[in-house]
Design an enzyme around this catalytic site. Structure first.
Site, PDB file in Angstrom:
ATOM      1  N   ASP A 138      14.763  15.199  28.239  1.00 17.87           N
ATOM      2  CA  ASP A 138      15.298  16.561  28.353  1.00 17.87           C
ATOM      3  C   ASP A 138      15.524  17.154  26.957  1.00 17.87           C
ATOM      4  O   ASP A 138      15.115  18.287  26.671  1.00 17.87           O
ATOM      5  CB  ASP A 138      16.619  16.488  29.140  1.00 17.87           C
ATOM      6  CG  ASP A 138      17.336  17.816  29.228  1.00 17.87           C
ATOM      7  OD1 ASP A 138      16.934  18.645  30.058  1.00 17.87           O
ATOM      8  OD2 ASP A 138      18.285  18.037  28.455  1.00 17.87           O
ATOM      9  N   GLU A 146      16.024  32.219  27.237  1.00 16.52           N
ATOM     10  CA  GLU A 146      17.251  31.871  26.516  1.00 16.52           C
ATOM     11  C   GLU A 146      17.977  30.693  27.163  1.00 16.52           C
ATOM     12  O   GLU A 146      18.559  29.841  26.477  1.00 16.52           O
ATOM     13  CB  GLU A 146      18.181  33.100  26.482  1.00 16.52           C
ATOM     14  CG  GLU A 146      19.443  32.922  25.689  1.00 16.52           C
ATOM     15  CD  GLU A 146      19.166  32.586  24.222  1.00 16.52           C
ATOM     16  OE1 GLU A 146      18.673  33.456  23.501  1.00 16.52           O
ATOM     17  OE2 GLU A 146      19.459  31.436  23.810  1.00 16.52           O
ATOM     18  N   GLU A 189      22.425  13.123  36.765  1.00 22.22           N
ATOM     19  CA  GLU A 189      21.602  13.097  37.980  1.00 22.22           C
ATOM     20  C   GLU A 189      21.580  11.683  38.557  1.00 22.22           C
ATOM     21  O   GLU A 189      21.818  10.714  37.836  1.00 22.22           O
ATOM     22  CB  GLU A 189      20.154  13.465  37.635  1.00 22.22           C
ATOM     23  CG  GLU A 189      19.976  14.746  36.881  1.00 22.22           C
ATOM     24  CD  GLU A 189      20.066  15.970  37.777  1.00 22.22           C
ATOM     25  OE1 GLU A 189      19.894  15.827  39.003  1.00 22.22           O
ATOM     26  OE2 GLU A 189      20.336  17.051  37.232  1.00 22.22           O
ATOM     27  N   LYS A 241      13.772  20.434  24.872  1.00 24.99           N
ATOM     28  CA  LYS A 241      14.567  21.519  24.256  1.00 24.99           C
ATOM     29  C   LYS A 241      14.274  21.653  22.760  1.00 24.99           C
ATOM     30  O   LYS A 241      14.129  22.763  22.247  1.00 24.99           O
ATOM     31  CB  LYS A 241      16.054  21.261  24.504  1.00 24.99           C
ATOM     32  CG  LYS A 241      16.433  21.431  25.983  1.00 24.99           C
ATOM     33  CD  LYS A 241      17.841  20.935  26.252  1.00 24.99           C
ATOM     34  CE  LYS A 241      18.250  21.108  27.706  1.00 24.99           C
ATOM     35  NZ  LYS A 241      19.469  20.356  28.046  1.00 24.99           N
ATOM     36  N   LYS A 247      13.033  24.280  31.008  1.00 22.12           N
ATOM     37  CA  LYS A 247      12.756  23.597  29.727  1.00 22.12           C
ATOM     38  C   LYS A 247      11.586  22.613  29.842  1.00 22.12           C
ATOM     39  O   LYS A 247      10.803  22.475  28.909  1.00 22.12           O
ATOM     40  CB  LYS A 247      14.013  22.877  29.241  1.00 22.12           C
ATOM     41  CG  LYS A 247      14.511  21.834  30.239  1.00 22.12           C
ATOM     42  CD  LYS A 247      15.976  21.905  30.505  1.00 22.12           C
ATOM     43  CE  LYS A 247      16.298  21.056  31.714  1.00 22.12           C
ATOM     44  NZ  LYS A 247      17.683  20.733  31.893  1.00 22.12           N
TER      45      LYS A 247
HETATM   46  N1  HSE Z   1      20.692  17.740  32.244  1.00 23.06           N
HETATM   47  C1  HSE Z   1      20.930  18.734  31.254  1.00 23.06           C
HETATM   48  C2  HSE Z   1      22.024  18.256  30.297  1.00 23.06           C
HETATM   49  C3  HSE Z   1      21.313  20.030  31.926  1.00 23.06           C
HETATM   50  O1  HSE Z   1      22.676  17.254  30.586  1.00 23.06           O
HETATM   51  O2  HSE Z   1      22.214  18.872  29.250  1.00 23.06           O
HETATM   52  C4  HSE Z   1      21.203  21.253  31.056  1.00 23.06           C
HETATM   53  O3  HSE Z   1      19.921  21.471  30.557  1.00 23.06           O
END
Ligand code: HSE
Length: 440
Positions: free
Chosen positions: A205, A133, A194, A209, A109
């Protein structure tokens, strides 16, 4: 198996959680794919920096390598599965795979969130496909749904919970009344978050997306840099409690909405009505609402991460490419990506209601101070709650983001600030998401 079919060879680069899941799913389901789909998949090469990982997965030495170049240069490999993430060497893996005429399946991503157009164009020029996907929503089939199944629609809104870590944190804060730091530490201990949680908790993140989903849905180029991203660090248990009293849940939303003046695309914590389906999405689960002018409102729910859910999406892509290959033909290149050039709206042009929590500052009366400043900026207060600790929660009427930012700047300016703003959270107008749907 039909006669005349051939084995399709896969090279997996990355054997972490997702790569390991892909390896295990293909090896345990290979016979099923042969029988049900007539596709004979074989993992020809598998690459990881860790030899220990090869032993754990029981991968024999003949197929295992620690150098990704061995995978992309292997002439027997038809499809490269890139599941290492990050920009490098993933970019080089894509480029060299395309040059060698190989298809690529990825969950990357971060890379696609920035460079999807260039990479899709390079795949097309090489006569192959790039499929992704698994890059959004883990196991939820949403990328192909937007790109293919809903392509008869003008997409109006793509909005949802696309980051499991932040949804897990906010859910536990809401369910157990815990503080952000406490739940984050727990999430890290349990492996949900993490060690460096920045990409998740600061919304980066989710920005990648929603950039991918909105580019596909609106057929225009949107990158993670175009997304206004704000994280969840400032949300506290008291905000969640007040939201509940007001009839809302606080969720970390990724939203892309088409307006007459362009695409409004953003990621931030937001209050949504407790009755909205997204409010009930709890723990590390993801859900995406897509509104199309013909189909109306749809919603897709599932595990947004994890070895097997993500492997499900990766292997779906692999099989889509493998079916024609195994029949001796080829999956055709995708059409030219992103044919439209839609404007991206500035966040300052967004109009939304706001929750503002103000704490008393010395002798000042928090409520009257805040209302006075808001009024000066033309912002009307619709509702006010005095909280047990003397702080005040105000709910504004719809306000232009730029005006709100100016009012907040005035209230928080260091010298002589009249009152202290503890937090501000947007109240999402979910009804606007479906405006423009054709009447039945
Ligand atoms: N770090 C991402 C989340 C993992 O917490 O959704 C999946 O893309």
């Amino acid at each position: 198996m039909q006669s005349g079919t051939r084995t399709v060879n896969i090279g997996i680069i990355g054997l972490g959680t997702v790569g390991g899941g892909v390896y295990r799913l293909i090896t345990t389901h290979a016979e099923r794919y042969r029988k049900n789909l007539g596709v004979d998949l074989r993992i020809a090469r598998a690459c990881s920096r860790s030899e220990e990982r090869a032993r754990e997965l029981d991968i024999d030495r003949g197929r295992f390598t620690t150098d990704w170049r061995d995978v992309v240069s292997d002439p027997s490999v038809d499809i490269v599965v890139e599941v290492i993430g990050g920009e490098h060497p993933a970019t080089e893996i894509f480029e060299q795979s395309f040059s060698a005429g190989k298809y690529v399946v990825t969950a990357n991503k971060a890379l696609l969130g920035r460079h999807m157009e260039e990479l899709a164009t390079a795949a097309r020029a090489a006569g192959v496909q790039l499929r992704c996907e698994a890059s959004c929503g883990g196991g939820i089939p949403i990328v192909d749904t937007l790109g293919r199944d809903l392509s008869g629609n003008e997409i109006i809104t793509v909005a949802g919970i696309v980051n499991g870590t932040t949804n897990y944190i906010l859910s536990r804060m809401a369910e157990e009344g815990l503080g952000y730091e406490e739940v984050l530490a727990d999430a890290q201990r349990l492996g949900y978050a993490e060690t460096d949680p920045t990409a998740d908790v600061d919304g980066l993140d989710a920005a990648s997306k929603i950039a991918i989903l909105s580019s596909i849905g609106f057929a225009t180029r949107i990158t993670a840099d175009d997304v206004h991203a704000q994280g969840i660090r400032a949300v506290c248990a008291q905000d969640i409690e007040v939201a509940r009293e007001l009839g809302y849940a606080i969720k970390m939303l990724a939203i892309a909405h088409r307006t007459e003046s362009g695409i409004d695309v953003r990621v931030h914590p937001a209050m949504i009505p407790a009755s909205h389906p997204l409010a009930g999405v709890s723990g590390a689960m993801n859900a995406v609402c897509v509104v199309g002018d013909a189909v109306g409102e749809t919603m897709f729910y599932g595990a947004g991460a994890g070895a097997f859910p993500t492997a499900s999406a990766v292997v779906g892509d692999v099989l889509a490419l493998a079916e024609p290959l195994s029949a001796g033909t080829q999956a055709l290149p995708e059409p030219e990506p992103f044919k439209r050039e839609l404007a991206i709206r500035s966040i300052r042009d967004l109009s939304t209601r706001y929750y503002v929590r103000v704490v008393p500052d010395g002798a000042n009366d928090a409520r009257s101070c805040a209302e006075e400043v808001l009024e000066r900026h033309g912002i009307a207060v619709g509702q006010a709650l005095t909280l047990e600790d003397g702080s005040v929660a105000l709910v504004t009427e719809a306000v232009r983001e730029g005006d709100m930012a100016d009012a907040i700047a005035e209230m928080t300016s260091a010298e002589g600030a009249p009152c202290e703003i503890a937090n501000t959270i947007r109240i999402e107008d979910v009804a606007a998401w479906t405006e423009g749907v054709e009447a039945n």
